[in-house]
Design an enzyme around this catalytic site. Structure first.
Site, PDB file in Angstrom:
ATOM      1  N   GLU A  45       0.844  -1.194   0.000  1.00 51.52           N
ATOM      2  CA  GLU A  45       0.000   0.000   0.000  1.00 51.52           C
ATOM      3  C   GLU A  45       0.881   1.247   0.000  1.00 51.52           C
ATOM      4  O   GLU A  45       1.875   1.327   0.732  1.00 51.52           O
ATOM      5  CB  GLU A  45      -0.886   0.007   1.252  1.00 51.52           C
ATOM      6  CG  GLU A  45      -1.745   1.253   1.401  1.00 51.52           C
ATOM      7  CD  GLU A  45      -2.506   1.308   2.717  1.00 51.52           C
ATOM      8  OE1 GLU A  45      -3.514   2.033   2.765  1.00 51.52           O
ATOM      9  OE2 GLU A  45      -2.105   0.626   3.681  1.00 51.52           O
ATOM     10  N   LYS A 162      -9.048   3.298  -2.719  1.00 51.11           N
ATOM     11  CA  LYS A 162      -9.505   2.884  -1.394  1.00 51.11           C
ATOM     12  C   LYS A 162     -10.860   3.522  -1.084  1.00 51.11           C
ATOM     13  O   LYS A 162     -11.018   4.740  -1.136  1.00 51.11           O
ATOM     14  CB  LYS A 162      -8.468   3.297  -0.346  1.00 51.11           C
ATOM     15  CG  LYS A 162      -8.611   2.614   1.003  1.00 51.11           C
ATOM     16  CD  LYS A 162      -7.402   2.921   1.870  1.00 51.11           C
ATOM     17  CE  LYS A 162      -7.386   2.114   3.151  1.00 51.11           C
ATOM     18  NZ  LYS A 162      -6.180   2.376   3.958  1.00 51.11           N
ATOM     19  N   CYS A 200      -5.532  -2.555   2.861  1.00 51.87           N
ATOM     20  CA  CYS A 200      -5.336  -2.397   4.307  1.00 51.87           C
ATOM     21  C   CYS A 200      -6.623  -2.695   5.077  1.00 51.87           C
ATOM     22  O   CYS A 200      -7.188  -3.776   4.945  1.00 51.87           O
ATOM     23  CB  CYS A 200      -4.789  -0.996   4.609  1.00 51.87           C
ATOM     24  SG  CYS A 200      -3.925  -0.868   6.201  1.00 51.87           S
TER      25      CYS A 200
END
Length: 430
Positions: A45, A162, A200
């Site tokens: 990430e 995200k 994540c």
């Protein structure tokens, strides 16, 4: 290799001081992966652009500082421009971006973006490695934490942003549209691979995971910044739940501060890393129910002597256990920010981070997990240079569906209905 087998790989590199240096490191990793016959390589990430661990960009509720805005501007400039739009709800231009229908061409003078997309496609084509790379993308005036899928034959197949930045990540990253959760399908060594990424702590969102399972993914990718031991337990759960191979990747970065109180972002000193005032603790007590009650602080002008703070911990029942008396007196007063130390690409981080070994800002933990929850490679702790890989047979994903198909036979679709705005959940074929 068997006919249904491909080699999955991952690594735990840290972001370098400049975008160019990070891309150079990425190219080196891809060449090394190719030399080991790795077919697909996942990188962490925010690998390109940097994860802003510990910084706050000078922001508190109701106020932003000039120095913090300047730090954010430098972080924005370090992000990559892939030539995409912001799009409705942060979804970008979708297929129009993938297919290069937004205008411009491959010439440096008229192409969209800063050339990072083209560089990633060049690296993939030259090495023959399918790249899945975490990066910080800028579009319009917004930053997104994104992942890009780059095929060595067909170029960029897709990109996602995200959906929900974690905690205070929302300070600097925008929310991506759920439409970007779309899985992509490709063929590697004759094997059909349906892949998608959850970034994540998106992996802690059960409905987001279900959105990927519903598309019939057999390769679930999880670039992350979480380096706790508990993360691997989540990855094993995802693998069993989705009956898919899981690859996770996290940066490994040392704390090389040596007591320094400045940080560098792309060769510029970070104002937010200036030495903070001495840390002070507030005077408080803990009730029987475990609630903290702040007590009035002693005035510095009252002549009250400095008090000593005893070292203690609280157990799960709320009982205080005194460890020993502190020999260092601490002045009373409100809490202040912890001392900060520098990291690569300006990640300003508290000197002692919970759950991280001394000397490390992030310990890595990259790993590969089977559809039955077995750890096949890794976790790769405290190793920023190595590669890990495993030969995997994708027929194992099909075998696992005998008794569990979370989006199919096991889903009770007659009773539970699931949909995602802007996302087609029709399963991809194997």
């Amino acid at each position: 290799m068997a006919s249904n087998t491909i080699r999955l790989g991952t690594a735990s590199p840290g972001t370098q001081a400049t975008k160019a240096a990070t891309l150079e490191q990425l190219a080196l990793l891809a060449r090394r992966a190719a030399s080991q016959r790795v077919d697909l390589l996942l990188l962490p990430e925010a690998y390109i652009g940097g994860y802003p661990r510990g910084t706050h960009f000078g922001s508190v509720i109701g106020e932003r500082s000039h120095a913090g805005r300047e730090e954010y501007a430098r972080y924005f400039e370090a992000a990559v421009d892939l030539g995409d739009t912001t799009g409705e709800g942060g979804g970008g231009a979708g297929d129009a971006w993938v297919k290069r229908q937004l205008g411009g061409d491959d010439s440096e003078e008229s192409r969209r973006g800063d050339g990072t997309r083209e560089e990633l496609e060049r690296i993939a084509a030259e090495t023959g490695v399918f790249l899945v790379v975490g990066l910080i993308e800028r579009a319009g005036g917004t930053l997104y934490c994104a992942v890009v899928y780059v095929c060595p034959r067909e170029g960029t197949l897709g990109k996602r942003r995200k959906v929900m930045p974690t905690g205070t990540e929302r300070l600097c990253w925008g929310q991506g549209s759920p439409s970007t959760l779309r899985a992509v399908s490709t063929t590697i060594r004759g094997v059909r691979v349906n892949l998608a990424a959850a970034i994540c702590w998106e992996n802690y969102m059960p409905l987001l995971r279900q959105a990927l399972y519903a598309q019939n993914v057999n390769l679930y990718l999880a670039p992350t910044a979480d380096n706790r031991d508990a993360w691997l337990a989540l990855m094993r759960t995802v693998a069993v739940e989705g009956r898919c191979f899981v690859v996770t990747s996290n940066m490994c970065q040392r704390d090389d501060s040596h007591g320094t109180t400045t940080a560098t972002t792309n060769n510029m000193t970070s104002a937010a890393a200036a030495a903070p005032p001495p840390s002070r603790r507030r005077n408080s007590t803990i009730t029987a129910e475990g609630n903290e009650i702040a007590l009035p602080a002693a005035s510095a002008s009252s002549g009250s002597p400095s008090r000593r703070r005893r070292r203690s911990v609280f157990d799960v029942d709320g009982n205080e256990i005194v460890l020993c008396d502190s020999t260092t007196p601490e002045p009373a007063g409100p809490p202040t920010a912890a001392a900060v130390t520098p990291a690569v690409n300006g990640d300003v981080t508290p000197r002692k981070t919970a759950g991280v070994a001394p000397g490390w800002l992030s310990r890595g933990g990259s790993a590969i997990v089977s559809p039955y929850g077995d750890v096949l490679a890794g976790p790769q702790w405290e190793d920023s240079e190595g590669l890990i890989w495993e030969d995997v047979d994708f027929r194992e994903c099909i075998k696992g569906r005998l008794d569990l198909d979370a989006a199919g036979s096991y889903s009770r679709s007659d009773s539970f209905k699931f949909s995602v705005s802007g996302l087609n959940l029709d399963p991809l074929p194997y």
